[in-house]
Design a protein around this motif. Structure first.
Motif, PDB file in Angstrom:
ATOM      1  N   ILE A 135     -55.132 -21.102 -18.360  1.00  0.00           N
ATOM      2  CA  ILE A 135     -56.080 -22.012 -19.129  1.00  0.00           C
ATOM      3  C   ILE A 135     -57.044 -22.224 -18.467  1.00  0.00           C
ATOM      4  N   LEU A 136     -57.299 -21.286 -17.482  1.00  0.00           N
ATOM      5  CA  LEU A 136     -59.322 -21.562 -16.703  1.00  0.00           C
ATOM      6  C   LEU A 136     -59.159 -20.591 -17.516  1.00  0.00           C
ATOM      7  N   GLY A 137     -58.589 -19.376 -18.041  1.00  0.00           N
ATOM      8  CA  GLY A 137     -59.182 -17.786 -17.920  1.00  0.00           C
ATOM      9  C   GLY A 137     -59.595 -17.896 -19.223  1.00  0.00           C
ATOM     10  N   LEU A 138     -58.367 -18.644 -20.385  1.00  0.00           N
ATOM     11  CA  LEU A 138     -59.039 -18.939 -22.087  1.00  0.00           C
ATOM     12  C   LEU A 138     -59.793 -20.130 -22.997  1.00  0.00           C
ATOM     13  N   THR A 139     -59.810 -20.917 -21.641  1.00  0.00           N
ATOM     14  CA  THR A 139     -60.413 -21.766 -22.730  1.00  0.00           C
ATOM     15  C   THR A 139     -61.958 -21.367 -22.754  1.00  0.00           C
ATOM     16  N   PRO A 140     -62.952 -20.690 -22.187  1.00  0.00           N
ATOM     17  CA  PRO A 140     -63.851 -20.334 -23.081  1.00  0.00           C
ATOM     18  C   PRO A 140     -63.795 -19.478 -24.496  1.00  0.00           C
ATOM     19  N   PHE A 141     -62.780 -18.879 -24.444  1.00  0.00           N
ATOM     20  CA  PHE A 141     -62.899 -17.323 -24.997  1.00  0.00           C
ATOM     21  C   PHE A 141     -62.477 -19.023 -26.622  1.00  0.00           C
ATOM     22  N   LEU A 142     -61.220 -19.922 -26.155  1.00  0.00           N
ATOM     23  CA  LEU A 142     -60.693 -20.426 -27.081  1.00  0.00           C
ATOM     24  C   LEU A 142     -62.424 -21.843 -27.895  1.00  0.00           C
ATOM     25  N   ALA A 143     -62.377 -21.900 -26.648  1.00  0.00           N
ATOM     26  CA  ALA A 143     -63.816 -22.475 -27.073  1.00  0.00           C
ATOM     27  C   ALA A 143     -64.759 -21.981 -28.395  1.00  0.00           C
ATOM     28  N   LEU A 144     -65.217 -19.969 -27.729  1.00  0.00           N
ATOM     29  CA  LEU A 144     -66.179 -19.928 -28.851  1.00  0.00           C
ATOM     30  C   LEU A 144     -65.556 -19.397 -29.713  1.00  0.00           C
ATOM     31  N   ALA A 145     -64.321 -19.751 -29.694  1.00  0.00           N
ATOM     32  CA  ALA A 145     -63.549 -19.482 -31.257  1.00  0.00           C
ATOM     33  C   ALA A 145     -63.725 -20.350 -31.857  1.00  0.00           C
ATOM     34  N   ILE A 146     -64.115 -21.165 -31.941  1.00  0.00           N
ATOM     35  CA  ILE A 146     -63.765 -22.372 -32.886  1.00  0.00           C
ATOM     36  C   ILE A 146     -64.746 -21.839 -34.202  1.00  0.00           C
ATOM     37  N   PRO A 147     -64.388 -21.928 -35.527  1.00  0.00           N
ATOM     38  CA  PRO A 147     -65.376 -21.960 -36.840  1.00  0.00           C
ATOM     39  C   PRO A 147     -66.432 -22.523 -36.749  1.00  0.00           C
ATOM     40  N   ALA A 148     -67.640 -22.257 -37.095  1.00  0.00           N
ATOM     41  CA  ALA A 148     -68.883 -22.777 -37.385  1.00  0.00           C
ATOM     42  C   ALA A 148     -68.348 -24.050 -38.220  1.00  0.00           C
ATOM     43  N   ARG A 149     -67.636 -23.210 -39.616  1.00  0.00           N
ATOM     44  CA  ARG A 149     -67.914 -24.982 -40.007  1.00  0.00           C
ATOM     45  C   ARG A 149     -66.937 -25.848 -39.188  1.00  0.00           C
ATOM     46  N   TRP A 150     -66.861 -26.049 -38.154  1.00  0.00           N
ATOM     47  CA  TRP A 150     -65.685 -26.409 -37.673  1.00  0.00           C
ATOM     48  C   TRP A 150     -66.677 -27.448 -36.643  1.00  0.00           C
ATOM     49  N   ALA A 151     -68.142 -26.908 -36.476  1.00  0.00           N
ATOM     50  CA  ALA A 151     -68.972 -26.827 -35.373  1.00  0.00           C
ATOM     51  C   ALA A 151     -68.577 -28.537 -34.986  1.00  0.00           C
ATOM     52  N   LEU A 152     -69.207 -28.126 -33.180  1.00  0.00           N
ATOM     53  CA  LEU A 152     -68.602 -29.609 -32.740  1.00  0.00           C
ATOM     54  C   LEU A 152     -69.767 -29.685 -32.223  1.00  0.00           C
ATOM     55  N   ASN A 153     -70.485 -31.671 -31.985  1.00  0.00           N
ATOM     56  CA  ASN A 153     -72.059 -32.214 -31.080  1.00  0.00           C
ATOM     57  C   ASN A 153     -71.784 -33.077 -30.593  1.00  0.00           C
ATOM     58  N   ALA A 154     -71.916 -33.056 -29.417  1.00  0.00           N
ATOM     59  CA  ALA A 154     -71.724 -34.131 -28.531  1.00  0.00           C
ATOM     60  C   ALA A 154     -72.516 -36.072 -29.330  1.00  0.00           C
TER      61      ALA A 154
ATOM     62  N   MET B 122     -60.428 -33.889 -21.090  1.00  0.00           N
ATOM     63  CA  MET B 122     -59.776 -34.302 -19.895  1.00  0.00           C
ATOM     64  C   MET B 122     -58.265 -33.954 -20.040  1.00  0.00           C
ATOM     65  N   GLY B 123     -58.148 -33.847 -20.987  1.00  0.00           N
ATOM     66  CA  GLY B 123     -57.073 -33.231 -20.923  1.00  0.00           C
ATOM     67  C   GLY B 123     -56.759 -31.475 -19.930  1.00  0.00           C
ATOM     68  N   ILE B 124     -57.031 -30.628 -20.781  1.00  0.00           N
ATOM     69  CA  ILE B 124     -58.197 -29.760 -19.457  1.00  0.00           C
ATOM     70  C   ILE B 124     -57.711 -29.498 -18.152  1.00  0.00           C
ATOM     71  N   GLN B 125     -58.648 -30.327 -17.812  1.00  0.00           N
ATOM     72  CA  GLN B 125     -58.744 -31.384 -16.719  1.00  0.00           C
ATOM     73  C   GLN B 125     -57.919 -31.332 -15.371  1.00  0.00           C
ATOM     74  N   LEU B 126     -57.230 -31.475 -16.840  1.00  0.00           N
ATOM     75  CA  LEU B 126     -55.662 -32.349 -15.704  1.00  0.00           C
ATOM     76  C   LEU B 126     -54.626 -31.003 -15.685  1.00  0.00           C
ATOM     77  N   LEU B 127     -54.720 -30.071 -16.604  1.00  0.00           N
ATOM     78  CA  LEU B 127     -53.593 -28.622 -16.660  1.00  0.00           C
ATOM     79  C   LEU B 127     -54.667 -27.785 -15.945  1.00  0.00           C
ATOM     80  N   ALA B 128     -55.913 -27.484 -15.461  1.00  0.00           N
ATOM     81  CA  ALA B 128     -56.256 -26.697 -14.902  1.00  0.00           C
ATOM     82  C   ALA B 128     -57.618 -26.803 -14.178  1.00  0.00           C
ATOM     83  N   GLY B 129     -58.181 -28.305 -13.807  1.00  0.00           N
ATOM     84  CA  GLY B 129     -58.949 -28.330 -13.572  1.00  0.00           C
ATOM     85  C   GLY B 129     -60.605 -28.156 -13.504  1.00  0.00           C
ATOM     86  N   ILE B 130     -61.004 -27.764 -14.486  1.00  0.00           N
ATOM     87  CA  ILE B 130     -62.173 -27.815 -14.904  1.00  0.00           C
ATOM     88  C   ILE B 130     -62.295 -27.883 -16.183  1.00  0.00           C
TER      89      ILE B 130
END
Length: 250
Positions: free
Chosen positions: A102-121, A135-143
């Motif tokens: 999960i630690l290794g996959l998270t950045p690649f999955l995050a970048l794979a999000i389509p532009a039309r689903w662009a996330l904005n904090a 929070m879910g990812i943090q409890l699974l992978a630590g970060i």
């Protein structure tokens, strides 16, 4: 109990990774988490990482407190509290190989999000969703830094505001992680995360965070985003490989 060479190595690692976190608002925690997962049992690695990163992120948020965007933090905290409650009810403890994957996959999955689903904090609903997912990812992978970063890439915030706001968000996340894994470590009888290790890690985290402040001031927003991506993707590739090797060895 950790040996003296391991203590020294851990202290230097916390110093360097806290510097990286202070400079990019992420990456350092990801490097530290991967190393701790190799050295320690999963609950102990999660607890020590949580304590160290809470100190690092909390101090960074304080140093840049005038740049913190509080409405964003409140929305992330709301979503994160829901995820934390669900994990507490389930009582799940992740496997080492799964955490590294999960630690290794998270950045690649995050970048794979389509532009039309662009996330904005800065969008309310996106902030609540971001808190839940991170929070879910943090409890699974630590970060959750790589995923958290995707919510800030398209925001209009400056690099100082991004670093400060993410530090405050991650402080809350690591506090939840400490509360979740501390009882598990206490119940297992593992003595590797003793008070000396915790105090040393906190001291190194504060020093590393202070050292990064001047460098961040001299860096441009473009350099900040470019080097953040290179560092995270390179580190993620290493952990993805480690996770796959552990999974294959099972």
């Amino acid at each position: 109990m950790l040996t003296l060479p391991l203590m020294v190595g851990l202290g230097l690692t916390v110093l360097v990774t806290s510097f990286l976190s202070g400079l990019f608002g992420m990456a350092g925690g990801m490097v530290l988490m991967g190393l701790l997962l190799i050295l320690l049992p999963v609950p102990s690695a999660m607890l020590l990482h949580g304590v160290t990163q809470f100190a690092s992120n909390g101090w960074r948020a304080w140093l840049w407190r005038r740049h913190v965007v509080w409405p964003v933090i409140l929305r992330f905290a709301l979503g994160g509290s829901v995820a934390g409650l669900l994990f507490a009810l389930a009582g799940a403890v992740p496997d080492r190989a799964v955490s590294l994957l999960i630690l290794g996959l998270t950045p690649f999955l995050a970048l794979a999000i389509p532009a039309r689903w662009a996330l904005n904090a800065q969008k309310p609903l996106h902030g609540v969703l971001g808190g839940f997912l991170c929070m879910g990812i943090q409890l699974l992978a630590g970060i959750s830094g790589p995923l958290l970063d995707t919510f800030f890439i398209r925001s209009a915030m400056t690099r100082q505001s991004v670093v400060a706001t993410k530090a405050a968000i991650q402080s809350v996340g690591h506090l939840v992680k400490i509360a979740y894994f501390a009882p598990l470590v206490a119940g297992s009888g593992d003595e590797t995360v003793e008070s000396t290790v915790i105090l040393m890690s906190i001291a190194m985290a504060l020093i590393g965070t202070n050292l990064s402040r001047r460098v961040l001031d001299r860096m441009s927003d473009a350099q900040f985003r470019l080097w953040s991506r290179y560092l995270v993707m390179g580190t993620a590739s290493v952990y993805l490989g480690q996770g796959l090797l552990l999974l294959a060895a099972h």
